[in-house]
Design a protein around this motif. Structure first.
Motif, mmCIF file in Angstrom:
data_model
loop_
_atom_site.group_PDB
_atom_site.id
_atom_site.type_symbol
_atom_site.label_atom_id
_atom_site.label_comp_id
_atom_site.label_asym_id
_atom_site.label_seq_id
_atom_site.Cartn_x
_atom_site.Cartn_y
_atom_site.Cartn_z
ATOM 1 N N THR A 39 -4.102 15.509 16.582
ATOM 2 C CA THR A 39 -5.030 15.598 15.451
ATOM 3 C C THR A 39 -4.695 16.806 14.586
ATOM 4 O OG1 THR A 39 -6.802 14.542 16.724
ATOM 5 C CG2 THR A 39 -7.465 15.794 14.789
ATOM 6 N N LEU A 40 -4.422 17.933 15.218
ATOM 7 C CA LEU A 40 -4.062 19.150 14.489
ATOM 8 C C LEU A 40 -2.793 18.925 13.672
ATOM 9 C CD1 LEU A 40 -4.799 22.142 14.066
ATOM 10 C CD2 LEU A 40 -3.454 22.679 16.099
ATOM 11 N N LYS A 41 -1.806 18.329 14.287
ATOM 12 C CA LYS A 41 -0.534 18.046 13.611
ATOM 13 C C LYS A 41 -0.730 17.071 12.452
ATOM 14 C CE LYS A 41 3.940 15.878 14.661
ATOM 15 N NZ LYS A 41 4.735 15.256 15.750
ATOM 16 N N GLU A 42 -1.557 16.048 12.673
ATOM 17 C CA GLU A 42 -1.745 15.002 11.663
ATOM 18 C C GLU A 42 -2.509 15.478 10.433
ATOM 19 O OE1 GLU A 42 -3.799 10.558 11.255
ATOM 20 O OE2 GLU A 42 -3.603 11.489 13.238
ATOM 21 N N PHE A 43 -3.494 16.356 10.609
ATOM 22 C CA PHE A 43 -4.400 16.681 9.507
ATOM 23 C C PHE A 43 -4.207 18.062 8.898
ATOM 24 C CE2 PHE A 43 -6.551 13.145 11.537
ATOM 25 C CZ PHE A 43 -6.888 12.369 10.437
ATOM 26 N N LYS A 44 -3.332 18.888 9.443
ATOM 27 C CA LYS A 44 -3.175 20.234 8.897
ATOM 28 C C LYS A 44 -2.686 20.196 7.444
ATOM 29 C CE LYS A 44 1.514 21.379 10.461
ATOM 30 N NZ LYS A 44 2.020 21.983 9.227
ATOM 31 N N ASP A 45 -1.740 19.331 7.139
ATOM 32 C CA ASP A 45 -1.241 19.244 5.764
ATOM 33 C C ASP A 45 -2.261 18.572 4.847
ATOM 34 O OD1 ASP A 45 1.147 20.505 6.433
ATOM 35 O OD2 ASP A 45 2.147 18.619 6.913
ATOM 36 N N PHE A 46 -3.000 17.607 5.376
ATOM 37 C CA PHE A 46 -4.028 16.916 4.583
ATOM 38 C C PHE A 46 -5.053 17.919 4.041
ATOM 39 C CE2 PHE A 46 -8.085 14.670 4.180
ATOM 40 C CZ PHE A 46 -7.720 13.605 3.366
ATOM 41 N N TYR A 47 -5.420 18.903 4.879
ATOM 42 C CA TYR A 47 -6.400 19.900 4.461
ATOM 43 C C TYR A 47 -5.753 21.187 3.944
ATOM 44 C CZ TYR A 47 -9.880 16.925 6.663
ATOM 45 O OH TYR A 47 -10.692 15.852 6.986
ATOM 46 N N VAL A 71 -10.469 27.259 0.337
ATOM 47 C CA VAL A 71 -10.835 27.798 1.645
ATOM 48 C C VAL A 71 -11.635 26.801 2.472
ATOM 49 C CG1 VAL A 71 -10.754 30.203 0.895
ATOM 50 C CG2 VAL A 71 -12.902 28.935 0.719
ATOM 51 N N ALA A 72 -12.268 25.819 1.817
ATOM 52 C CA ALA A 72 -13.050 24.817 2.547
ATOM 53 C C ALA A 72 -12.174 23.999 3.488
ATOM 54 C CB ALA A 72 -13.774 23.901 1.571
ATOM 55 N N GLY A 73 -10.867 23.976 3.244
ATOM 56 C CA GLY A 73 -9.962 23.202 4.088
ATOM 57 C C GLY A 73 -10.011 23.614 5.547
ATOM 58 N N LEU A 74 -10.207 24.905 5.811
ATOM 59 C CA LEU A 74 -10.250 25.373 7.194
ATOM 60 C C LEU A 74 -11.439 24.753 7.923
ATOM 61 C CD1 LEU A 74 -9.444 28.911 8.460
ATOM 62 C CD2 LEU A 74 -11.400 27.695 9.374
ATOM 63 N N GLY A 75 -12.615 24.817 7.309
ATOM 64 C CA GLY A 75 -13.814 24.230 7.911
ATOM 65 C C GLY A 75 -13.701 22.725 8.070
ATOM 66 N N GLN A 76 -13.090 22.076 7.080
ATOM 67 C CA GLN A 76 -12.937 20.618 7.147
ATOM 68 C C GLN A 76 -11.993 20.219 8.280
ATOM 69 O OE1 GLN A 76 -11.680 20.139 3.107
ATOM 70 N NE2 GLN A 76 -13.763 19.782 2.346
ATOM 71 N N LEU A 77 -10.924 21.010 8.459
ATOM 72 C CA LEU A 77 -10.008 20.721 9.563
ATOM 73 C C LEU A 77 -10.707 20.919 10.903
ATOM 74 C CD1 LEU A 77 -7.206 20.074 10.730
ATOM 75 C CD2 LEU A 77 -6.640 22.511 10.485
#
Length: 198
Positions: A39-47, A71-77
């Motif tokens: 999940t981390l690998k899949e969504f890190k670039d998305f966010y 900065v909201a990307g961190l919380g969303q991930l």
């Protein structure tokens, strides 16, 4: 009483910690660790979040994450990671309810020296917890990548401090390994622990 706002800085790395509810086990078997990392690998670039380091313990996680301009990307991930892992574990164990304790904790990492120290702190977690005698013996941390021992984690982003350790991958892995096994200044662990608790 309203919750205090979390400080998140664009383009700065952050030390993030999330614990299992009531310190319960979150990662019981290999499939649990692998699913979280996928999940981390899949969504890190998305966010638009860079992942510089991690350590998955049985009942909590340590991550070194850097959000981009949003900065909201961190919380969303983190929300995506927590939600997907909860649904996965609930399905596997035929259970329901929350898996995680409240909100995750995070602390901005503001100096280059502190970034390497924070990565060392994260990757030595299994040794401090008595789960391994050597960080190289623990398979669920970014030490495997930083020490050049596991190519499966090549999806990790290379932070500028690690990159500055040498001109070649061999130099960087050698110097980083020496740094991790070297003497740790007095008070460094307490400083990092207190920062993320705040």
């Amino acid at each position: 009483m309203p919750r205090l706002g979390r400080i998140v800085l664009a383009n700065y790395p952050h030390h993030v910690v999330q614990r299992g509810h009531n310190r319960q086990v979150v990662f019981a078997e290999e499939a649990d660790f692998l699913y979280y990392l996928d999940t981390l690998k899949e969504f890190k670039d998305f966010y638009d979040v860079k992942v510089y380091g991690f350590c998955l313990m049985t009942n909590h996680v340590h991550l070194i994450l850097q959000p981009g301009e949003e900065v909201a990307g961190l919380g969303q991930l983190m929300k995506r990671l927590a939600g997907r892992q909860t649904r996965f574990v609930n399905r596997q164990e035929s259970r329901s309810g929350t898996l995680w304790e409240g909100r995750y904790r995070s602390s901005p990492i503001e100096t280059e020296t502190y970034l390497l120290a924070c990565c060392r702190y994260v990757e030595l977690n299994p040794v401090r917890a008595g789960m391994a005698d050597d960080p190289a013996a623990y398979p669920w941390s970014s030490f495997q990548r930083h020490a050049g021992r596991n190519r499966e984690f090549d999806w990790l982003d290379i932070d500028p401090c690690y990159n500055a350790l040498g001109n070649t991958e061999a130099e960087r892995t050698s110097r980083y390994t020496e740094f991790v096994y070297g003497a740790i200044p007095e008070g460094e662990w307490a400083l990092i622990h207190e920062a993320v608790q705040r």
